[in-house]
Design a protein around this motif. Structure first.
Motif, mmCIF file in Angstrom:
data_model
loop_
_atom_site.group_PDB
_atom_site.id
_atom_site.type_symbol
_atom_site.label_atom_id
_atom_site.label_comp_id
_atom_site.label_asym_id
_atom_site.label_seq_id
_atom_site.Cartn_x
_atom_site.Cartn_y
_atom_site.Cartn_z
ATOM 1 N N LEU A 193 0.848 -1.186 0.000
ATOM 2 C CA LEU A 193 0.000 0.000 0.000
ATOM 3 C C LEU A 193 0.882 1.234 0.000
ATOM 4 O O LEU A 193 1.861 1.303 0.750
ATOM 5 C CB LEU A 193 -0.868 0.017 1.265
ATOM 6 N N LEU A 194 0.523 2.197 -0.865
ATOM 7 C CA LEU A 194 1.256 3.471 -0.886
ATOM 8 C C LEU A 194 0.273 4.587 -0.545
ATOM 9 O O LEU A 194 -0.777 4.722 -1.187
ATOM 10 C CB LEU A 194 1.860 3.722 -2.271
ATOM 11 N N PHE A 195 0.585 5.359 0.466
ATOM 12 C CA PHE A 195 -0.239 6.493 0.865
ATOM 13 C C PHE A 195 0.446 7.764 0.386
ATOM 14 O O PHE A 195 1.636 7.968 0.654
ATOM 15 C CB PHE A 195 -0.406 6.521 2.384
ATOM 16 N N CYS A 196 -0.293 8.612 -0.360
ATOM 17 C CA CYS A 196 0.295 9.865 -0.847
ATOM 18 C C CYS A 196 -0.767 10.961 -0.803
ATOM 19 O O CYS A 196 -1.943 10.703 -0.522
ATOM 20 C CB CYS A 196 0.838 9.677 -2.264
ATOM 21 N N GLY A 197 -0.341 12.197 -1.034
ATOM 22 C CA GLY A 197 -1.275 13.326 -0.959
ATOM 23 C C GLY A 197 -1.920 13.352 0.422
ATOM 24 O O GLY A 197 -1.276 13.043 1.423
ATOM 25 N N ALA A 198 -3.226 13.644 0.468
ATOM 26 C CA ALA A 198 -3.925 13.706 1.762
ATOM 27 C C ALA A 198 -4.037 12.306 2.374
ATOM 28 O O ALA A 198 -4.344 12.153 3.547
ATOM 29 C CB ALA A 198 -5.317 14.303 1.575
ATOM 30 N N GLY A 199 -3.757 11.269 1.577
ATOM 31 C CA GLY A 199 -3.848 9.891 2.066
ATOM 32 C C GLY A 199 -2.869 9.591 3.185
ATOM 33 O O GLY A 199 -3.097 8.699 4.001
ATOM 34 N N VAL A 200 -1.762 10.352 3.274
ATOM 35 C CA VAL A 200 -0.797 10.055 4.339
ATOM 36 C C VAL A 200 -1.416 10.290 5.714
ATOM 37 O O VAL A 200 -0.934 9.770 6.724
ATOM 38 C CB VAL A 200 0.503 10.885 4.185
ATOM 39 N N ASN A 201 -2.518 11.011 5.778
ATOM 40 C CA ASN A 201 -3.153 11.253 7.073
ATOM 41 C C ASN A 201 -3.776 9.999 7.662
ATOM 42 O O ASN A 201 -4.156 9.969 8.827
ATOM 43 C CB ASN A 201 -4.195 12.362 6.921
ATOM 44 N N TRP A 202 -3.867 8.950 6.849
ATOM 45 C CA TRP A 202 -4.299 7.645 7.388
ATOM 46 C C TRP A 202 -3.310 7.139 8.434
ATOM 47 O O TRP A 202 -3.653 6.319 9.273
ATOM 48 C CB TRP A 202 -4.314 6.593 6.277
ATOM 49 N N TYR A 210 2.330 17.451 5.700
ATOM 50 C CA TYR A 210 1.368 17.272 6.796
ATOM 51 C C TYR A 210 2.057 17.089 8.153
ATOM 52 O O TYR A 210 1.438 16.635 9.118
ATOM 53 C CB TYR A 210 0.462 16.070 6.497
ATOM 54 N N GLY A 211 3.355 17.419 8.187
ATOM 55 C CA GLY A 211 4.067 17.387 9.471
ATOM 56 C C GLY A 211 4.136 15.993 10.071
ATOM 57 O O GLY A 211 4.087 15.806 11.276
ATOM 58 N N LEU A 212 4.248 14.981 9.210
ATOM 59 C CA LEU A 212 4.281 13.593 9.702
ATOM 60 C C LEU A 212 5.734 13.096 9.695
ATOM 61 O O LEU A 212 6.271 12.747 8.653
ATOM 62 C CB LEU A 212 3.434 12.687 8.800
#
Lengths: 116, 93
Positions: A36-45, A85-87
């Motif tokens: 699974l690759l999380f990118c854009g706003a998806g990294v907030n998952w 997103y400061g993650l």
């Protein structure tokens, strides 16, 4: 036949991301290599400390924690989106690998699919 | 209770085109209420005059963002109703 599923929708705002998660878990259940690759706003998952009771939803954090157990090979997060997103490592869930979205990454998979 | 000229309610994430439109439409005396995916803005908003910028508690909690917003800028559902009542008009983006 290895698959990369990309989640770019933010969590809790719509159901598409959850469907992608179910798709990934089903592929893994049938011993198909999937990441699974999380990118854009998806990294907030991938942010720690989610409590979705007040919005009447199950916290996604638990589903993702089960990913390795289900046989999902990797939880990948796009570096630039994480920065936006400061993650940092401390804020991210365990088992997440920060990487860079690009042809080098997508080229490593036979099949790349988006979440809706 | 502060009175607001226009309350802008934003539920779009920063990537959405309407996010930028909304920020451009905020005028003096206006307020901004972030809900649903809109609360993701709290990770980036520095310029917004914080006295009139609010975020919905339930959505912050769901996304693990409660610690990034001061309590007086976090509103409950009741607080959201008060905000809309205190504004001359409301735009939902």
């Amino acid at each position: 036949m290895s698959t990369l599923i990309i989640i770019d929708q933010p969590p809790y705002g719509s159901w598409e991301g959850r469907e992608a998660l179910d798709m990934a878990f089903s592929l893994a259940a049938f011993d198909q290599p999937v990441s699974l690759l999380f990118c854009g706003a998806g990294v907030n998952w991938l942010r720690k400390g989610q409590d979705a009771a007040e919005v009447q939803q199950k916290s996604i954090e638990r589903n993702l924690a089960a990913a390795p157990v289900f046989g999902v090979e990797a939880l990948l997060a796009d570096r630039s989106a994480c920065d936006q997103y400061g993650l940092d490592d401390a804020a991210l869930l365990d088992h997440v690998t920060i990487t860079d979205l690009g042809k080098e990454l997508t080229g490593r998979f036979d099949h790349v699919a988006f979440a809706g | 209770m502060i009175t607001l000229k226009t309350l802008h309610i934003l539920n779009k994430p920063p990537e959405h085109s309407r996010y930028r439109l909304c920020l451009r439409a905020i005028g003096p005396g206006d307020g901004l209420l972030l809900t649903e995916n809109g609360v993701l803005a709290v990770t980036r908003l520095s310029g917004i005059d914080s006295e009139r910028c609010f975020a919905l508690a339930a959505d912050l909690e769901a996304r693990g963002l409660s610690s990034q917003v001061s309590t007086d800028q976090t509103v409950s559902f009741d607080g959201m109703v008060d905000l809309t009542a205190s504004a001359e008009n409301v735009i939902s983006w």
